[in-house]
Design an enzyme around this catalytic site. Structure first.
Site, PDB file in Angstrom:
ATOM      1  N   GLY A  46       0.851  -1.186   0.000  1.00 42.81           N
ATOM      2  CA  GLY A  46       0.000   0.000   0.000  1.00 42.81           C
ATOM      3  C   GLY A  46       0.887   1.237   0.000  1.00 42.81           C
ATOM      4  N   GLN A  79       2.496  10.142   1.289  1.00 48.89           N
ATOM      5  CA  GLN A  79       3.842   9.579   1.439  1.00 48.89           C
ATOM      6  C   GLN A  79       4.784   9.991   0.307  1.00 48.89           C
ATOM      7  OE1 GLN A  79       2.148   5.445   2.256  1.00 48.89           O
ATOM      8  NE2 GLN A  79       4.039   5.399   3.449  1.00 48.89           N
ATOM      9  N   CYS A 105       5.624   0.271   7.923  1.00 49.19           N
ATOM     10  CA  CYS A 105       5.233   1.436   7.115  1.00 49.19           C
ATOM     11  C   CYS A 105       6.417   1.831   6.247  1.00 49.19           C
ATOM     12  CB  CYS A 105       4.841   2.587   8.043  1.00 49.19           C
ATOM     13  SG  CYS A 105       4.343   4.068   7.143  1.00 49.19           S
ATOM     14  N   LEU A 106       6.147   2.096   4.973  1.00 49.88           N
ATOM     15  CA  LEU A 106       7.231   2.476   4.058  1.00 49.88           C
ATOM     16  C   LEU A 106       7.859   3.808   4.460  1.00 49.88           C
ATOM     17  CD1 LEU A 106       5.651   1.463   0.626  1.00 49.88           C
ATOM     18  CD2 LEU A 106       7.460   0.273   1.882  1.00 49.88           C
ATOM     19  N   HIS A 141      -4.769   1.316   7.144  1.00 52.14           N
ATOM     20  CA  HIS A 141      -3.459   1.963   7.318  1.00 52.14           C
ATOM     21  C   HIS A 141      -3.325   3.141   6.337  1.00 52.14           C
ATOM     22  CE1 HIS A 141       1.108   1.522   7.924  1.00 52.14           C
ATOM     23  NE2 HIS A 141       1.010   2.361   6.904  1.00 52.14           N
ATOM     24  N   GLU A 142      -3.727   2.913   5.072  1.00 51.78           N
ATOM     25  CA  GLU A 142      -3.599   3.965   4.046  1.00 51.78           C
ATOM     26  C   GLU A 142      -4.592   5.102   4.294  1.00 51.78           C
ATOM     27  OE1 GLU A 142      -0.998   3.668   2.488  1.00 51.78           O
ATOM     28  OE2 GLU A 142      -0.699   1.540   2.848  1.00 51.78           O
ATOM     29  N   HIS A 167      -3.161   7.380   6.718  1.00 53.24           N
ATOM     30  CA  HIS A 167      -2.149   8.284   6.143  1.00 53.24           C
ATOM     31  C   HIS A 167      -2.790   9.561   5.602  1.00 53.24           C
ATOM     32  CE1 HIS A 167       1.826   6.576   6.326  1.00 53.24           C
ATOM     33  NE2 HIS A 167       1.457   5.414   5.831  1.00 53.24           N
TER      34      HIS A 167
HETATM   35 ZN   LIG Z   1       2.438   3.654   6.108  1.00 55.61          ZN
END
Ligand SMILES: [Zn+2]
Length: 187
Positions: A68, A73, A112-113, A154-155, A158
């Site tokens: 995701g 981000q 998380c990226l 999660h997204e 964000h």
């Molecule tokens: Zn994340």
């Protein structure tokens, strides 16, 4: 697909894939970048720019070995994210709204990226329905179970400037923040 931890796949990469992952991660905002704390605005124009953004985010997500990725981000404050709805299919979702959430919740470790090297336990509803628009502006709705329900939540977080650090236990947050503290390198 290997075991999934929140937003990040857990698998060993060959050297070329590892190099691609590093290049992709360098284009993804990293904690504590201020864009990660900001709420995104609704998508109003479903034009070529939006479709290009969605395509770029899908490529970045795959190269970064994620499942995701939200527009915030990559520093774009629009309510758009890309994610896996199943093992094989990646979609873009604009203006997402969680329209149903099951009563049963589960706790699982999420990565998380934008917060590399950290896995944090987060409690979320196991089943959700999420609605929004695709990159062409068509209405879509997905019924999701774990792990894809977790990724979608999660997204969505964000897009509201909410990170797993804000969703985990106080103890896990404290430990994570200690490990994220910048280290001073001498020499
Ligand atoms: Zn994340």
């Amino acid at each position: 697909m290997a075991e999934i931890e929140g937003q990040v796949k857990d698998e060993q990469l060959d050297p070329e894939a590892e190099a691609r992952r590093r290049v992709a991660l360098a284009q993804i905002r990293q904690y504590p970048d201020s864009a990660l704390k900001m709420a995104a605005r609704p998508v109003e124009e479903f034009d070529d720019d939006l479709r290009r953004l969605a395509d770029r985010m899908k490529l970045l997500m795959v190269d970064a070995n994620g499942i995701g990725l939200a527009a915030t981000q990559v520093g774009v404050l629009q309510r758009l994210f890309v994610f896996h709805i199943n093992e094989d299919e990646i979609v873009a979702l604009a203006n997402p709204e969680i329209v149903e959430a099951g009563e049963v919740t589960t706790v699982d470790d999420e990565g998380c990226l934008s917060i590399q090297g950290v896995l944090l336990p987060v409690e979320r509803p196991a089943k959700i329905a999420i609605a929004g628009q695709d990159e062409n502006g068509a209405d879509v709705r997905y019924e999701l179970e774990e792990p894809y329900s977790r990724v979608a939540q999660h997204e969505t977080d964000h897009l509201d400037g909410v990170l797993i650090l804000d969703r985990t236990t106080p103890e896990a947050r404290r430990e994570a923040l200690a490990s994220l503290r910048p280290r001073i390198v001498l020499g």
